[in-house]
Design a protein around this motif. Structure first.
Motif, mmCIF file in Angstrom:
data_model
loop_
_atom_site.group_PDB
_atom_site.id
_atom_site.type_symbol
_atom_site.label_atom_id
_atom_site.label_comp_id
_atom_site.label_asym_id
_atom_site.label_seq_id
_atom_site.Cartn_x
_atom_site.Cartn_y
_atom_site.Cartn_z
ATOM 1 N N ALA A 119 76.011 63.164 142.513
ATOM 2 C CA ALA A 119 76.825 61.942 142.544
ATOM 3 C C ALA A 119 76.143 60.800 141.799
ATOM 4 O O ALA A 119 76.787 60.076 141.031
ATOM 5 N N CYS A 120 74.852 60.626 142.003
ATOM 6 C CA CYS A 120 74.138 59.545 141.315
ATOM 7 C C CYS A 120 74.014 59.823 139.819
ATOM 8 O O CYS A 120 74.158 58.911 138.998
ATOM 9 N N SER A 121 73.766 61.069 139.472
ATOM 10 C CA SER A 121 73.736 61.435 138.045
ATOM 11 C C SER A 121 75.077 61.140 137.407
ATOM 12 O O SER A 121 75.151 60.626 136.280
ATOM 13 N N HIS A 122 76.160 61.457 138.112
ATOM 14 C CA HIS A 122 77.486 61.178 137.574
ATOM 15 C C HIS A 122 77.718 59.678 137.414
ATOM 16 O O HIS A 122 78.279 59.248 136.398
ATOM 17 N N LEU A 123 77.315 58.887 138.386
ATOM 18 C CA LEU A 123 77.466 57.432 138.282
ATOM 19 C C LEU A 123 76.901 56.932 136.954
ATOM 20 O O LEU A 123 77.589 56.235 136.193
ATOM 21 N N PHE A 124 75.671 57.296 136.659
ATOM 22 C CA PHE A 124 75.035 56.804 135.437
ATOM 23 C C PHE A 124 75.563 57.485 134.185
ATOM 24 O O PHE A 124 75.725 56.841 133.139
ATOM 25 N N ASN A 125 75.869 58.767 134.256
ATOM 26 C CA ASN A 125 76.426 59.454 133.096
ATOM 27 C C ASN A 125 77.810 58.913 132.750
ATOM 28 O O ASN A 125 78.150 58.743 131.571
ATOM 29 N N HIS A 126 78.609 58.616 133.758
ATOM 30 C CA HIS A 126 79.947 58.059 133.550
ATOM 31 C C HIS A 126 79.865 56.734 132.797
ATOM 32 O O HIS A 126 80.612 56.491 131.853
ATOM 33 N N GLN A 127 78.940 55.885 133.211
ATOM 34 C CA GLN A 127 78.760 54.594 132.536
ATOM 35 C C GLN A 127 78.401 54.813 131.066
ATOM 36 O O GLN A 127 78.981 54.189 130.170
ATOM 37 N N THR A 128 77.428 55.686 130.834
ATOM 38 C CA THR A 128 76.956 55.931 129.474
ATOM 39 C C THR A 128 78.065 56.510 128.604
ATOM 40 O O THR A 128 78.251 56.098 127.454
ATOM 41 N N HIS A 129 78.802 57.458 129.146
ATOM 42 C CA HIS A 129 79.912 58.080 128.420
ATOM 43 C C HIS A 129 80.912 57.025 127.945
ATOM 44 O O HIS A 129 81.262 56.971 126.757
ATOM 45 N N HIS A 130 81.358 56.177 128.850
ATOM 46 C CA HIS A 130 82.380 55.197 128.475
ATOM 47 C C HIS A 130 81.812 54.027 127.668
ATOM 48 O O HIS A 130 82.511 53.483 126.816
ATOM 49 N N ARG A 131 80.564 53.662 127.890
ATOM 50 C CA ARG A 131 79.960 52.642 127.010
ATOM 51 C C ARG A 131 79.912 53.163 125.574
ATOM 52 O O ARG A 131 80.102 52.411 124.624
ATOM 53 N N GLY A 132 79.672 54.472 125.431
ATOM 54 C CA GLY A 132 79.697 55.068 124.092
ATOM 55 C C GLY A 132 81.062 54.931 123.444
ATOM 56 O O GLY A 132 81.173 54.675 122.239
ATOM 57 N N GLN A 133 82.123 55.072 124.234
ATOM 58 C CA GLN A 133 83.463 54.894 123.686
ATOM 59 C C GLN A 133 83.699 53.437 123.278
ATOM 60 O O GLN A 133 84.306 53.168 122.237
ATOM 61 N N VAL A 134 83.228 52.494 124.098
ATOM 62 C CA VAL A 134 83.353 51.079 123.731
ATOM 63 C C VAL A 134 82.554 50.813 122.454
ATOM 64 O O VAL A 134 83.010 50.082 121.569
ATOM 65 N N HIS A 135 81.394 51.435 122.333
ATOM 66 C CA HIS A 135 80.555 51.303 121.144
ATOM 67 C C HIS A 135 81.330 51.720 119.896
ATOM 68 O O HIS A 135 81.323 51.014 118.872
ATOM 69 N N VAL A 136 82.029 52.851 119.981
ATOM 70 C CA VAL A 136 82.836 53.326 118.853
ATOM 71 C C VAL A 136 83.971 52.342 118.568
ATOM 72 O O VAL A 136 84.242 52.008 117.407
ATOM 73 N N MET A 137 84.631 51.860 119.614
ATOM 74 C CA MET A 137 85.718 50.894 119.418
ATOM 75 C C MET A 137 85.202 49.619 118.766
ATOM 76 O O MET A 137 85.866 49.055 117.880
ATOM 77 N N LEU A 138 84.027 49.165 119.168
ATOM 78 C CA LEU A 138 83.443 47.972 118.533
ATOM 79 C C LEU A 138 83.162 48.215 117.054
ATOM 80 O O LEU A 138 83.297 47.299 116.243
ATOM 81 N N SER A 139 82.785 49.435 116.712
ATOM 82 C CA SER A 139 82.492 49.733 115.300
ATOM 83 C C SER A 139 83.738 49.633 114.428
ATOM 84 O O SER A 139 83.638 49.587 113.210
ATOM 85 N N GLN A 140 84.911 49.570 115.048
ATOM 86 C CA GLN A 140 86.170 49.412 114.323
ATOM 87 C C GLN A 140 86.574 47.952 114.198
ATOM 88 O O GLN A 140 87.673 47.648 113.759
ATOM 89 N N THR A 141 85.676 47.046 114.591
ATOM 90 C CA THR A 141 85.924 45.604 114.528
ATOM 91 C C THR A 141 84.878 44.964 113.616
ATOM 92 O O THR A 141 83.922 45.623 113.202
ATOM 93 N N PRO A 142 85.013 43.677 113.346
ATOM 94 C CA PRO A 142 83.976 42.986 112.563
ATOM 95 C C PRO A 142 82.658 42.788 113.332
ATOM 96 O O PRO A 142 81.658 42.399 112.734
ATOM 97 N N VAL A 143 82.639 43.045 114.628
ATOM 98 C CA VAL A 143 81.444 42.862 115.453
ATOM 99 C C VAL A 143 80.659 44.174 115.503
ATOM 100 O O VAL A 143 81.181 45.193 115.960
ATOM 101 N N ALA A 144 79.434 44.132 115.040
ATOM 102 C CA ALA A 144 78.591 45.336 115.051
ATOM 103 C C ALA A 144 78.211 45.697 116.481
ATOM 104 O O ALA A 144 77.798 44.819 117.249
ATOM 105 N N PRO A 145 78.342 46.966 116.862
ATOM 106 C CA PRO A 145 77.958 47.365 118.219
ATOM 107 C C PRO A 145 76.448 47.254 118.411
ATOM 108 O O PRO A 145 75.688 47.375 117.456
ATOM 109 N N PRO A 146 76.016 47.048 119.652
ATOM 110 C CA PRO A 146 74.582 46.901 119.918
ATOM 111 C C PRO A 146 73.876 48.252 120.014
ATOM 112 O O PRO A 146 74.499 49.274 120.228
ATOM 113 N N SER A 147 72.566 48.212 119.889
ATOM 114 C CA SER A 147 71.770 49.403 120.163
ATOM 115 C C SER A 147 71.739 49.617 121.675
ATOM 116 O O SER A 147 71.438 48.692 122.426
ATOM 117 N N LEU A 148 72.081 50.817 122.096
ATOM 118 C CA LEU A 148 72.090 51.147 123.514
ATOM 119 C C LEU A 148 71.168 52.323 123.837
ATOM 120 O O LEU A 148 71.260 52.894 124.920
#
Length: 156
Positions: A119-148
């Motif tokens: 359960a705890c591994s999933h909590l943190f993996n879930h966050q990382t998974h979806h932050r990665g998706q936000v990272h990709v979405m940011l790369s489609q904008t004029p704002v450069a995504p951050p290093s994570l």
């Protein structure tokens, strides 16, 4: 370590998202939950869901696409509070927590039981998974995504 990483990664991601205009932030994009706004709300929902299970045995899973905060500023403040809650929770754990199991019902009404480790591994993996998706979405904008990258956050 993962709780601290989570907080810093979220701070970096939200700082970049704050640079978007509202239309860019809410724009429909390919990926889970349809937009940066939808994904950031979903990550918060997931974190609250798992911490609720760990802290009080909250069994039900709310609809996964629920918008908890419609404006970015409120969502950003709630994210900061939740990250502090996550850090405090994991800092204060005793060894007995890791021998527990957690029964819950998923969003489709199916009952599950997870060990604390899964359960705890999933909590943190879930966050990382979806932050990665936000990272990709940011790369489609004029704002450069951050290093994570975890190793550059925990060992700058």
């Amino acid at each position: 370590m993962l709780a601290g990483y989570n907080r810093i990664a979220n701070e970096r991601l939200f700082a970049k998202c704050a640079q978007l205009d509202d239309a860019g932030y809410r724009k429909g994009r390919a990926g889970s939950f349809g937009s940066i706004h939808g994904l950031l709300n979903h990550i918060l929902l997931g974190d609250r869901r798992w911490l609720g299970l760990f802290e009080s045995g909250e069994r039900e899973t709310r609809p996964l696409n629920q918008i908890l905060y419609d404006d970015f500023s409120s969502l950003q403040s709630a994210r900061a509070r939740e990250d502090a809650r996550i850090e405090a929770f994991f800092t204060g754990l005793d060894a007995a927590f890791w021998s527990r199991s957690f029964p819950y019902r998923n969003n489709q009404g199916k009952d599950y039981v997870e060990t604390a480790h899964v359960a705890c591994s999933h909590l943190f993996n879930h966050q990382t998974h979806h932050r990665g998706q936000v990272h990709v979405m940011l790369s489609q904008t004029p704002v450069a995504p951050p290093s994570l990258d975890l190793h550059r956050i925990v060992n700058p």
